[in-house]
Design an enzyme around this catalytic site. Structure first.
Site, PDB file in Angstrom:
ATOM      1  N   TYR A 127      35.112  42.479  45.192  1.00 62.41           N
ATOM      2  CA  TYR A 127      34.055  42.711  44.193  1.00 62.41           C
ATOM      3  C   TYR A 127      32.737  42.063  44.617  1.00 62.41           C
ATOM      4  O   TYR A 127      31.664  42.681  44.505  1.00 62.41           O
ATOM      5  CB  TYR A 127      34.491  42.153  42.831  1.00 62.41           C
ATOM      6  CG  TYR A 127      33.435  42.272  41.753  1.00 62.41           C
ATOM      7  CD1 TYR A 127      32.911  41.145  41.123  1.00 62.41           C
ATOM      8  CD2 TYR A 127      32.941  43.517  41.384  1.00 62.41           C
ATOM      9  CE1 TYR A 127      31.940  41.242  40.144  1.00 62.41           C
ATOM     10  CE2 TYR A 127      31.969  43.636  40.399  1.00 62.41           C
ATOM     11  CZ  TYR A 127      31.467  42.498  39.784  1.00 62.41           C
ATOM     12  OH  TYR A 127      30.488  42.608  38.820  1.00 62.41           O
TER      13      TYR A 127
ATOM     14  N   ARG B 136      25.701  46.998  46.730  1.00 65.35           N
ATOM     15  CA  ARG B 136      24.991  47.668  45.629  1.00 65.35           C
ATOM     16  C   ARG B 136      23.613  47.065  45.412  1.00 65.35           C
ATOM     17  O   ARG B 136      22.615  47.777  45.243  1.00 65.35           O
ATOM     18  CB  ARG B 136      25.821  47.584  44.346  1.00 65.35           C
ATOM     19  CG  ARG B 136      25.148  48.176  43.144  1.00 65.35           C
ATOM     20  CD  ARG B 136      26.018  48.190  41.910  1.00 65.35           C
ATOM     21  NE  ARG B 136      26.521  46.863  41.576  1.00 65.35           N
ATOM     22  CZ  ARG B 136      27.277  46.627  40.494  1.00 65.35           C
ATOM     23  NH1 ARG B 136      27.613  47.607  39.698  1.00 65.35           N
ATOM     24  NH2 ARG B 136      27.716  45.402  40.217  1.00 65.35           N
TER      25      ARG B 136
ATOM     26  N   TYR C 204      23.215  36.189  37.203  1.00 68.67           N
ATOM     27  CA  TYR C 204      24.327  35.247  37.367  1.00 68.67           C
ATOM     28  C   TYR C 204      24.032  34.291  38.530  1.00 68.67           C
ATOM     29  O   TYR C 204      23.499  34.712  39.559  1.00 68.67           O
ATOM     30  CB  TYR C 204      25.619  36.004  37.688  1.00 68.67           C
ATOM     31  CG  TYR C 204      26.325  36.655  36.516  1.00 68.67           C
ATOM     32  CD1 TYR C 204      27.328  37.594  36.746  1.00 68.67           C
ATOM     33  CD2 TYR C 204      26.032  36.354  35.193  1.00 68.67           C
ATOM     34  CE1 TYR C 204      28.015  38.209  35.701  1.00 68.67           C
ATOM     35  CE2 TYR C 204      26.694  36.953  34.137  1.00 68.67           C
ATOM     36  CZ  TYR C 204      27.679  37.869  34.400  1.00 68.67           C
ATOM     37  OH  TYR C 204      28.351  38.470  33.372  1.00 68.67           O
TER      38      TYR C 204
ATOM     39  N   ARG D  19      23.657  45.416  30.246  1.00 65.73           N
ATOM     40  CA  ARG D  19      24.793  45.367  29.297  1.00 65.73           C
ATOM     41  C   ARG D  19      24.984  46.709  28.585  1.00 65.73           C
ATOM     42  O   ARG D  19      26.093  47.023  28.114  1.00 65.73           O
ATOM     43  CB  ARG D  19      24.561  44.259  28.268  1.00 65.73           C
ATOM     44  CG  ARG D  19      24.485  42.877  28.879  1.00 65.73           C
ATOM     45  CD  ARG D  19      25.819  42.439  29.436  1.00 65.73           C
ATOM     46  NE  ARG D  19      25.723  41.130  30.122  1.00 65.73           N
ATOM     47  CZ  ARG D  19      26.711  40.615  30.831  1.00 65.73           C
ATOM     48  NH1 ARG D  19      27.845  41.273  30.970  1.00 65.73           N
ATOM     49  NH2 ARG D  19      26.553  39.462  31.452  1.00 65.73           N
TER      50      ARG D  19
ATOM     51  N   GLU E 232      38.875  43.926  29.291  1.00 66.86           N
ATOM     52  CA  GLU E 232      37.486  44.412  29.336  1.00 66.86           C
ATOM     53  C   GLU E 232      37.427  45.725  28.584  1.00 66.86           C
ATOM     54  O   GLU E 232      38.371  46.520  28.619  1.00 66.86           O
ATOM     55  CB  GLU E 232      37.035  44.594  30.779  1.00 66.86           C
ATOM     56  CG  GLU E 232      35.615  45.131  30.907  1.00 66.86           C
ATOM     57  CD  GLU E 232      35.149  45.268  32.323  1.00 66.86           C
ATOM     58  OE1 GLU E 232      35.302  44.310  33.115  1.00 66.86           O
ATOM     59  OE2 GLU E 232      34.630  46.345  32.661  1.00 66.86           O
TER      60      GLU E 232
HETATM   61  C1  LIG Z   1      32.722  42.179  32.835  1.00 68.40           C
HETATM   62  C2  LIG Z   1      31.599  42.048  33.544  1.00 68.40           C
HETATM   63  O1  LIG Z   1      31.269  42.850  34.634  1.00 68.40           O
HETATM   64  C3  LIG Z   1      31.995  44.007  34.980  1.00 68.40           C
HETATM   65  C4  LIG Z   1      31.411  44.519  36.249  1.00 68.40           C
HETATM   66  C5  LIG Z   1      30.382  45.439  36.219  1.00 68.40           C
HETATM   67  C6  LIG Z   1      29.701  45.864  37.511  1.00 68.40           C
HETATM   68  O2  LIG Z   1      29.715  45.069  38.474  1.00 68.40           O
HETATM   69  O3  LIG Z   1      29.159  46.992  37.543  1.00 68.40           O
HETATM   70  C7  LIG Z   1      29.920  45.992  35.016  1.00 68.40           C
HETATM   71  C8  LIG Z   1      30.541  45.661  33.831  1.00 68.40           C
HETATM   72  C9  LIG Z   1      31.903  45.079  33.902  1.00 68.40           C
HETATM   73  O4  LIG Z   1      32.803  46.117  34.229  1.00 68.40           O
HETATM   74  C10 LIG Z   1      30.568  40.998  33.263  1.00 68.40           C
HETATM   75  O5  LIG Z   1      29.986  40.494  34.248  1.00 68.40           O
HETATM   76  O6  LIG Z   1      30.332  40.691  32.070  1.00 68.40           O
END
Ligand SMILES: C=C(O[C@@H]1C=C(C(=O)O)C=C[C@H]1O)C(=O)O
Length: 337
Positions: free
Chosen positions: A151, A158, A212, A225, A331
């Site tokens: 990830y 990305r 982050y 979000r 999630e």
């Molecule tokens: C759950 C989280 O992230 C996850 C990862 C994501 C991505 O990297 O595109 C988008 C939303 C979620 O699926 C979060 O960071 O709050």
């Protein structure tokens, strides 16, 4: 910031969860055309045009977690196409496209290329407003050839593509980045033409993901979000994160509660107004909900909690897959209209 017209217009593509069909093509609902199709099934099927429909299959289903087909429907004529490994379809207002990166030791450069190719397609076809991204990542918290979590590796690629294309694509939209049960990374996107009102929303209780700190990876995740467009609110995958930290490690019930509290704060009238959007939504307005649960043993408890909080007419699908952090147990994503 002035309030944005929230008049619901019919141009937004409609999401439908359908039974996982066989090889036959998903029949479009009466009078509607299929803009895109993603099979959340038991095997990986590379992106391709099937019966003129851009389609992809990702191994996401398992025993006890329902296979289904996600269809994006439009009431406009659809023009499908293939371009440099991507499959897509457009209806004059919105574009769907899908691309896949095969399993490899290190993902970041292939992910950057795939995202850059998608961005180039959106700009070339005239749909530069990215609304929503889905990223289904095999072994999402497993180690790549360098020992980095896949990830985190994916997020580097990305982020680099967004940095390269920011002046054309603009701000990062809503997204999901979740584990897949098979190898490789399946990605699909929704975009629209410039011009219509569009807002990317943040949650006051969570640090924007793109901010982050580095302890979560060399490049922060590139997503918002939620994204509001044409009266439709696309809610990103949301988990038990407050600020930038995971809360309630090991406690599925409390992680569910924080996840739903985060979504409630995100979609509510106060937060929409904060982003210049009139109106608001409640958990009962959430539809086309995907619930991702890391441990199969937690599925009954999560199903029960969702039954309490979501509308009984909401389309909800549960998947037993890894989440993007090893300490996240659940999630949830969805759409409000
Ligand atoms: C759950 C989280 O992230 C996850 C990862 C994501 C991505 O990297 O595109 C988008 C939303 C979620 O699926 C979060 O960071 O709050």
């Amino acid at each position: 910031m002035t309030a944005v017209d929230t008049e619901v217009r019919s141009s937004a593509p409609q999401c439908v969860f359908a039974p996982l069909s066989g090889e036959e093509d998903a029949a479009p609902a009466a009078g509607r055309q299929v803009l895109g199709r993603v099979d959340y099934g038991f095997r990986s099927v590379p992106p391709g045009l099937r019966g003129g429909v851009p389609a992809m299959g990702v191994h996401m289903a398992s025993e006890g977690a329902d296979p289904f087909t996600e269809l994006w429907l439009t009431d406009r004529p659809v023009r499908p196409g293939e371009d440099r490994g991507l499959v897509y379809a457009e209806d004059g207002e919105h574009l769907f496209c899908a691309v896949r990166v095969a399993e490899r030791g290190v993902y970041r450069e292939a992910v950057r290329r795939a995202y850059a190719a998608a961005f180039a397609l959106l700009v070339r076809r005239g749909y530069p407003r990215l609304l929503r991204m889905w990223n289904l990542v095999g072994a999402i918290t497993g180690g790549n050839a360098e020992g980095m979590e896949n990830y985190r590796d994916f997020c580097i690629g990305r982020a680099r593509a967004f940095d390269e294309w920011r002046e054309h694509i603009g701000r990062v939209p809503a997204a999901t980045g979740i584990g897949a049960r098979g190898p490789g990374i399946g990605m699909y996107f929704l975009a629209r033409r410039a011009g219509a009102p569009l807002r990317h929303l943040e949650n006051p209780y969570q640090t924007p993901a793109y901010r982050y700190p580095r302890r979560y990876g060399p490049k922060a995740p590139s997503f918002a979000r939620a994204t509001w467009s044409d009266g439709t609110l696309y809610v990103s995958g949301t988990a038990s994160i407050v600020g930038d930290g995971t809360v309630h490690r090991g406690d599925i019930e409390r992680q569910c509660d924080v996840t739903f509290a985060n979504i409630g704060a995100l979609i509510g009238e106060e937060n929409l107004a904060r982003h210049g959007v009139a109106g608001g939504f409640r958990l009962g307005d959430l539809d086309h909900v995907k619930v991702y649960v890391r441990d199969a043993a937690h599925l009954p408890a999560v199903r029960a909690r969702c039954a309490e909080l979501l509308h009984d007419r909401a389309e909800v699908r549960f998947l037993n897959v890894d989440v993007c952090r090893p300490d996240l147990l659940v999630e949830i994503e969805g759409i409000c209209r």
